[in-house]
Design an enzyme around this catalytic site. Structure first.
Site, mmCIF file in Angstrom:
data_model
loop_
_atom_site.group_PDB
_atom_site.id
_atom_site.type_symbol
_atom_site.label_atom_id
_atom_site.label_comp_id
_atom_site.label_asym_id
_atom_site.label_seq_id
_atom_site.Cartn_x
_atom_site.Cartn_y
_atom_site.Cartn_z
ATOM 1 N N GLY A 27 -5.025 87.313 -29.820
ATOM 2 C CA GLY A 27 -4.499 88.078 -28.697
ATOM 3 C C GLY A 27 -3.121 88.629 -29.013
ATOM 4 O O GLY A 27 -2.444 88.148 -29.929
ATOM 5 N N CYS A 47 -5.814 82.453 -34.629
ATOM 6 C CA CYS A 47 -4.562 83.203 -34.506
ATOM 7 C C CYS A 47 -3.828 82.806 -33.212
ATOM 8 O O CYS A 47 -3.346 81.694 -33.101
ATOM 9 C CB CYS A 47 -4.833 84.700 -34.585
ATOM 10 S SG CYS A 47 -3.346 85.682 -34.944
ATOM 11 N N TYR A 48 -3.770 83.690 -32.221
ATOM 12 C CA TYR A 48 -3.171 83.320 -30.937
ATOM 13 C C TYR A 48 -3.858 82.068 -30.396
ATOM 14 O O TYR A 48 -3.212 81.210 -29.774
ATOM 15 C CB TYR A 48 -3.299 84.470 -29.947
ATOM 16 C CG TYR A 48 -2.712 84.190 -28.575
ATOM 17 C CD1 TYR A 48 -1.371 84.459 -28.304
ATOM 18 C CD2 TYR A 48 -3.500 83.669 -27.552
ATOM 19 C CE1 TYR A 48 -0.825 84.194 -27.053
ATOM 20 C CE2 TYR A 48 -2.971 83.405 -26.300
ATOM 21 C CZ TYR A 48 -1.630 83.667 -26.052
ATOM 22 O OH TYR A 48 -1.100 83.409 -24.805
ATOM 23 N N HIS A 106 -7.766 85.558 -39.278
ATOM 24 C CA HIS A 106 -8.963 86.055 -38.588
ATOM 25 C C HIS A 106 -10.183 85.967 -39.508
ATOM 26 O O HIS A 106 -10.419 86.867 -40.327
ATOM 27 C CB HIS A 106 -8.764 87.504 -38.141
ATOM 28 C CG HIS A 106 -7.806 87.656 -37.005
ATOM 29 N ND1 HIS A 106 -8.204 87.580 -35.688
ATOM 30 C CD2 HIS A 106 -6.463 87.862 -36.992
ATOM 31 C CE1 HIS A 106 -7.148 87.748 -34.908
ATOM 32 N NE2 HIS A 106 -6.080 87.910 -35.667
ATOM 33 N N GLU A 134 -13.185 86.454 -38.724
ATOM 34 C CA GLU A 134 -14.263 87.343 -38.274
ATOM 35 C C GLU A 134 -14.221 88.723 -38.918
ATOM 36 O O GLU A 134 -15.220 89.457 -38.883
ATOM 37 C CB GLU A 134 -14.227 87.496 -36.743
ATOM 38 C CG GLU A 134 -12.991 88.160 -36.174
ATOM 39 C CD GLU A 134 -11.867 87.179 -35.892
ATOM 40 O OE1 GLU A 134 -10.952 87.537 -35.144
ATOM 41 O OE2 GLU A 134 -11.907 86.051 -36.431
ATOM 42 N N GLY A 156 -34.444 108.986 -25.843
ATOM 43 C CA GLY A 156 -35.024 109.229 -27.154
ATOM 44 C C GLY A 156 -34.303 108.477 -28.251
ATOM 45 O O GLY A 156 -34.757 108.427 -29.390
ATOM 46 N N ASP A 213 -31.939 102.625 -28.391
ATOM 47 C CA ASP A 213 -31.714 101.649 -27.320
ATOM 48 C C ASP A 213 -32.686 101.846 -26.155
ATOM 49 O O ASP A 213 -33.383 100.911 -25.746
ATOM 50 C CB ASP A 213 -30.277 101.738 -26.810
ATOM 51 C CG ASP A 213 -29.257 101.590 -27.916
ATOM 52 O OD1 ASP A 213 -29.593 100.965 -28.942
ATOM 53 O OD2 ASP A 213 -28.141 102.098 -27.765
ATOM 54 N N SER A 231 -35.382 103.543 -26.093
ATOM 55 C CA SER A 231 -36.779 103.476 -26.537
ATOM 56 C C SER A 231 -37.241 102.033 -26.680
ATOM 57 O O SER A 231 -38.354 101.686 -26.273
ATOM 58 C CB SER A 231 -36.944 104.225 -27.860
ATOM 59 O OG SER A 231 -36.640 105.593 -27.703
ATOM 60 N N LYS A 272 -26.139 96.235 -31.338
ATOM 61 C CA LYS A 272 -27.020 97.286 -31.844
ATOM 62 C C LYS A 272 -28.005 96.782 -32.890
ATOM 63 O O LYS A 272 -29.188 97.107 -32.846
ATOM 64 C CB LYS A 272 -26.169 98.417 -32.446
ATOM 65 C CG LYS A 272 -26.959 99.664 -32.801
ATOM 66 C CD LYS A 272 -27.292 100.438 -31.561
ATOM 67 C CE LYS A 272 -27.940 101.767 -31.874
ATOM 68 N NZ LYS A 272 -28.085 102.603 -30.672
#
Length: 528
Positions: A65, A92-93, A185, A187, A239, A242, A244, A384
């Site tokens: 943060g 971190c934070y 970090h 990640e 179309g 997502d 679809s 996604k």
């Protein structure tokens, strides 16, 4: 507003990420999902004692943060989180919060103790399961630091497991309570071996990796049936992948209770309407209404240049169109959308106050207060790449699942400034040439998203012996995992030169081509 129809997370081991406002909190969730661990991100002030009791996490992660724990009133988790008896990882934070809360000390940043960017951590103390397989043979590991404040004294019960030049307590742990804290970090991709720390942490917490798309498919189908009952559902079909995947999933759940409405808003790519209609009617035999509404959308967008206003107009008109067709279908009570977790995250600030929104998504921030239909959003918990995995589980062809993302507002947000039919026609042709070039060079699957934006300026050029005064365009191609962060694709100069020549020669109305090399952040993938 009812936005259920997603599996009940009670069915899975759950990890809670408490968000303190880091720009990369979403990446923590992505790393965990890759490990088949179900997790949710919640802003710190919504995590109360009652919330913790109801959520019942199997482990907790404190995000990074921008604030300072030395400031009075800085973000903190509830004290009860430390008595849950579950593993906690502070990042971190999050490390500084943990140290401060549990009796350590944090000092405000000074130049000598701040670290920003690449750093190297070396081991200290005894080996632990948390660091199993982490340190390389060279005895140090590259990490990404981004901190001004620093821990000056670790809390009682903690040991030092790793150090860096600017962070003598880069890795600390209270092994008895299973509390772990890192100043860097893990990640981000700048910490190349960061995944190993998350693997070790979830293993220590006893997660079984039960979050799979096969399980999600079965649970989502049950949830959709429970929510919808005998009612009819209208699915807004763009179309794209997502909407679809959402349509095919819902159709599997409720069959002919579903009717898809494909809104041709005049902002689609070249030949896209015909391709979508053919695929759904011929391949999936799903009831489909092709709503030709280009005059309506382009009419209301006429003269509008502000990007947020564009999105709001498109969002409102989408709902109006869906409502119009829902009124013609007896028993229609639900609107289905392909809303994803990043859509939800980007549309809500962590602060809990008035949202500082990067951009409104047409299917989140653009929705009016009263829409007349309840929402079914079966992909709302997914990123996604998880949607693509679910699509494969549902049997959608790879050629379709692998398509680049296309935004709901369509070409409207690739046309900065006012939208005209002339500019849209030029943009379609240029975009088709660019994508054709990418496919011809075998690059399509290496790129997350590629498109052309037509710029709201005209430039002087020379073609033959004549002067031209036409539009400039920008090519945009990025690599990404989930769209939350992105880097530009490093095309060769030969490719860019060849593509620019084709666009200028084949697309009347463009005489200058540029390439956008902005990453996300600081930019967004789309131009508006």
């Amino acid at each position: 507003m009812n936005t259920q129809a997603v599996p009940d997370p009670q069915d899975h081991d759950r990890l809670l990420i408490i968000d303190f406002g880091s720009q990369v909190t979403q990446l923590i969730a992505r790393r965990l999902r890759e490990l088949h661990v179900y997790c949710e991100i919640h802003p710190y002030q919504s995590v109360t004692d009652a919330f913790l009791a109801e959520f019942a996490p199997k482990a907790v992660i404190f995000s990074g943060g921008p604030d300072s724990v030395t400031r009075a009133g800085s973000p903190r988790p509830p004290a009860s989180v430390y008595t849950l008896g579950v593993p906690i990882l502070g990042i971190c934070y999050g490390q500084q919060v943990m140290m401060q809360d549990l009796g350590g000390k944090v000092e405000a940043g000074e130049h000598a103790t701040a670290e920003f960017g690449r750093a190297y951590v070396t081991p200290a103390g005894t080996a632990t399961e948390f660091l199993a397989g982490w340190f390389t043979a060279g005895g140090r590991e590259q990490v990404w630091m981004s901190h001004g404040d620093h821990v000056s004294e670790i809390a009682p019960g903690f040991d030092v497991l790793g150090t860096s030049p600017g962070a003598p307590f880069a890795i600390t742990a209270d092994l008895d309570r299973r509390f772990y804290a890192v100043q860097f970090h893990p990640e981000v991709h700048h910490t190349p071996n960061g995944r190993a720390l998350y693997e070790n942490f979830v293993k220590l917490a006893g997660f079984t990796g039960d979050w799979t798309m096969k399980a999600y498919r079965e649970e989502a189908i049950r949830a959709i049936r429970d929510q919808v009952g005998d009612a009819k559902v209208i699915c807004g079909l763009s179309g794209g992948v997502d909407s679809s995947v959402a349509a095919v999933l819902i159709h599997e759940a409720i069959g002919d209770q579903l009717t898809c409405v494909f809104v041709d808003h005049g902002l689609l790519r070249q030949d896209e309407a015909e391709q979508v209609v053919t695929m759904f009617r011929d391949t999936y035999n799903i009831p489909l209404i092709h709503a030709e509404e280009s005059d309506r959308f382009l009419g209301e967008l006429d003269g509008v240049s502000d990007p947020e206003t564009k999105r709001k107009i498109i969002g409102r008109l989408f709902i109006d169109v869906f409502q119009h067709y829902a009124d013609q279908i007896e028993g229609a009570a639900f609107l289905a959308q392909g809303t994803l977790y990043p859509d939800v995250i980007e549309s809500v600030s962590f602060s809990g106050g008035p949202s500082v929104t990067i951009k409104s998504h047409h299917n989140v921030g653009g929705l009016p207060e009263k829409m007349g239909l309840k929402l079914v959003e079966p992909l709302r918990e997914l990123f996604k790449d998880e949607v693509r995995a679910l699509g494969r589980e549902l049997g959608l062809p790879d050629s379709f699942i692998g398509r680049h993302p296309f935004p709901g507002p369509g070409l409207a947000i690739r046309c900065p400034g006012e939208i005209t039919r002339e500019k849209l026609a030029i943009l379609r042709r240029a975009d088709a040439v660019f994508i054709d070039q990418i496919r011809k060079h075998g690059l399509y699957d290496e790129i997350w998203q590629a498109f052309v934006a037509i710029l709201p300026v005209r430039t002087v050029g020379v073609m033959g012996d004549g002067r031209t005064y036409d539009f400039a365009c920008a090519l945009r191609a990025v690599t990404s995992v989930d769209g939350m962060t992105a880097d530009y694709y490093p095309f060769t100069h030969d490719f860019l030169g060849e593509t620019a020549t084709r666009i200028i020669n084949e697309v009347k109305g463009i005489n200058r081509v540029t390439y956008d090399i902005t990453s996300k952040p600081p930019g967004t993938i789309e131009w508006e």
